[in-house]
Design a protein around this motif. Structure first.
Motif, short mmCIF file in Angstrom:
data_model
loop_
_atom_site.label_atom_id
_atom_site.label_comp_id
_atom_site.label_asym_id
_atom_site.label_seq_id
_atom_site.Cartn_x
_atom_site.Cartn_y
_atom_site.Cartn_z
N VAL A 33 0.87 -1.17 0.00
CA VAL A 33 0.00 0.00 0.00
C VAL A 33 0.91 1.22 0.00
N ILE A 34 0.70 2.11 -0.96
CA ILE A 34 1.44 3.37 -1.03
C ILE A 34 0.45 4.49 -0.75
N HIS A 35 0.68 5.21 0.34
CA HIS A 35 -0.20 6.31 0.73
C HIS A 35 0.54 7.63 0.55
N PHE A 36 0.08 8.45 -0.37
CA PHE A 36 0.63 9.79 -0.54
C PHE A 36 -0.18 10.72 0.38
N VAL A 106 -1.49 18.61 -7.39
CA VAL A 106 -0.79 19.63 -6.63
C VAL A 106 -1.84 20.51 -5.98
N SER A 107 -1.68 20.76 -4.69
CA SER A 107 -2.63 21.61 -3.98
C SER A 107 -2.64 22.99 -4.61
N ASP A 108 -3.84 23.58 -4.69
CA ASP A 108 -3.93 24.94 -5.23
C ASP A 108 -3.88 25.99 -4.13
N GLU A 109 -3.62 25.54 -2.89
CA GLU A 109 -3.45 26.49 -1.79
C GLU A 109 -2.15 27.26 -2.01
N THR A 110 -2.11 28.46 -1.53
CA THR A 110 -0.89 29.25 -1.67
C THR A 110 -0.22 29.56 -0.34
N GLU A 111 -0.90 29.27 0.78
CA GLU A 111 -0.33 29.64 2.07
C GLU A 111 -0.09 28.47 3.01
N ALA A 112 -0.81 27.37 2.87
CA ALA A 112 -0.70 26.26 3.83
C ALA A 112 0.35 25.25 3.38
N GLY A 113 1.29 24.98 4.25
CA GLY A 113 2.24 23.91 4.01
C GLY A 113 3.28 24.24 2.96
N PRO A 114 4.18 23.27 2.73
CA PRO A 114 5.22 23.47 1.72
C PRO A 114 4.58 23.54 0.34
N GLN A 115 5.19 24.30 -0.53
CA GLN A 115 4.66 24.42 -1.88
C GLN A 115 5.70 23.92 -2.87
N PRO A 116 5.37 23.07 -3.84
CA PRO A 116 4.04 22.47 -3.91
C PRO A 116 3.92 21.33 -2.91
N HIS A 117 2.69 20.96 -2.59
CA HIS A 117 2.45 19.73 -1.86
C HIS A 117 1.29 19.01 -2.54
N GLY A 118 1.31 17.70 -2.38
CA GLY A 118 0.33 16.89 -3.07
C GLY A 118 -0.91 16.65 -2.23
N GLU A 119 -1.98 16.34 -2.91
CA GLU A 119 -3.21 15.94 -2.25
C GLU A 119 -3.14 14.43 -1.99
N PRO A 120 -3.99 13.91 -1.12
CA PRO A 120 -3.91 12.49 -0.75
C PRO A 120 -4.19 11.55 -1.92
N ALA A 121 -3.57 10.39 -1.85
CA ALA A 121 -3.80 9.33 -2.81
C ALA A 121 -3.39 8.01 -2.18
N VAL A 132 -3.62 -2.67 -8.39
CA VAL A 132 -4.95 -3.27 -8.28
C VAL A 132 -5.99 -2.28 -7.79
N PHE A 133 -5.55 -1.17 -7.20
CA PHE A 133 -6.47 -0.15 -6.71
C PHE A 133 -5.73 1.17 -6.66
N SER A 134 -6.44 2.23 -7.04
CA SER A 134 -5.88 3.57 -6.88
C SER A 134 -7.01 4.55 -6.66
N GLN A 135 -6.71 5.54 -5.85
CA GLN A 135 -7.63 6.65 -5.65
C GLN A 135 -6.79 7.89 -5.45
N ILE A 136 -6.97 8.85 -6.34
CA ILE A 136 -6.22 10.09 -6.29
C ILE A 136 -7.23 11.20 -6.01
N GLN A 137 -7.00 11.94 -4.93
CA GLN A 137 -7.92 12.99 -4.53
C GLN A 137 -7.48 14.35 -5.07
N SER A 138 -8.45 15.21 -5.29
CA SER A 138 -8.14 16.58 -5.70
C SER A 138 -8.20 17.54 -4.51
N GLY A 139 -8.44 16.98 -3.31
CA GLY A 139 -8.48 17.76 -2.08
C GLY A 139 -8.21 16.85 -0.91
#
Length: 164
Positions: A33-36, A106-121, A132-139
């Motif tokens: 399992v790879i959790h981003f 890539v998060s579209d936030e400009t102030e929270a956290g390191p930039q760029p940072h990825g959304e969960p997946a 066998v399974f993947s889910q990539i979130q946009s938030g």
């Protein structure tokens, strides 16, 4: 876009102690399992990492392993691992190269956290290294519950680590 029944891109990334880990080393003939996650700055990422941590023994008991990846530095990940008491490997994708190859938003936030940072997946690989399974979130909200991932691993464990 990554497709089921195909091998995802290989990578080599440093862990919290700057030791390099390749995808093939992490898999080692078992499901993975790879959790981003978004990173150490994010409370939602903390919650998700703790949920995976609670299920880590069960994941290993099903013949699988787990790794989490963020754009945090190895030093930041070391502090996070200690702070949360995480049992599994955390990897640093500080230049976002692996995240990009996996299609992480890539998060579209400009102030929270390191930039760029990825959304969960989350990605689940079988014992042969195929997706066998993947889910990539946009938030940061609403992604697969770790307990649901365990159900996929339970099925695979009953089929010698394979989904198909």
């Amino acid at each position: 876009m990554l497709r089921n029944k195909t091998a995802p891109p290989d990578f080599t990334l440093p862990d919290t102690e700057n030791h390099a880990h390749s995808l093939s080393d992490l898999r080692d003939g078992k499901a993975l399992v790879i959790h981003f996650c978004r990173g150490a700055f994010c409370p939602t990422a903390h919650k998700d990492l703790l949920l995976y941590n609670d299920l880590y023994d069960r994941i290993q008991g099903l013949g699988a392993d787990l790794v989490a990846i963020s754009v945090d530095t190895p030093q930041e990940l070391r502090r996070l691992k200690q702070q949360l008491g995480l049992q599994f490997t955390l990897l640093s994708d500080a230049d976002f190269a692996v995240s990009e190859r996996y299609g992480i938003y890539v998060s579209d936030e400009t102030e929270a956290g390191p930039q760029p940072h990825g959304e969960p997946a989350v990605f689940v690989l079988d014992a042969d290294g195929n997706l066998v399974f993947s889910q990539i979130q946009s938030g940061p909200k609403g992604h697969a519950n770790p307990a649901e991932i365990v159900m996929i691993l339970l099925y695979m464990e009953q089929n010698n680590g394979r989904y198909w």
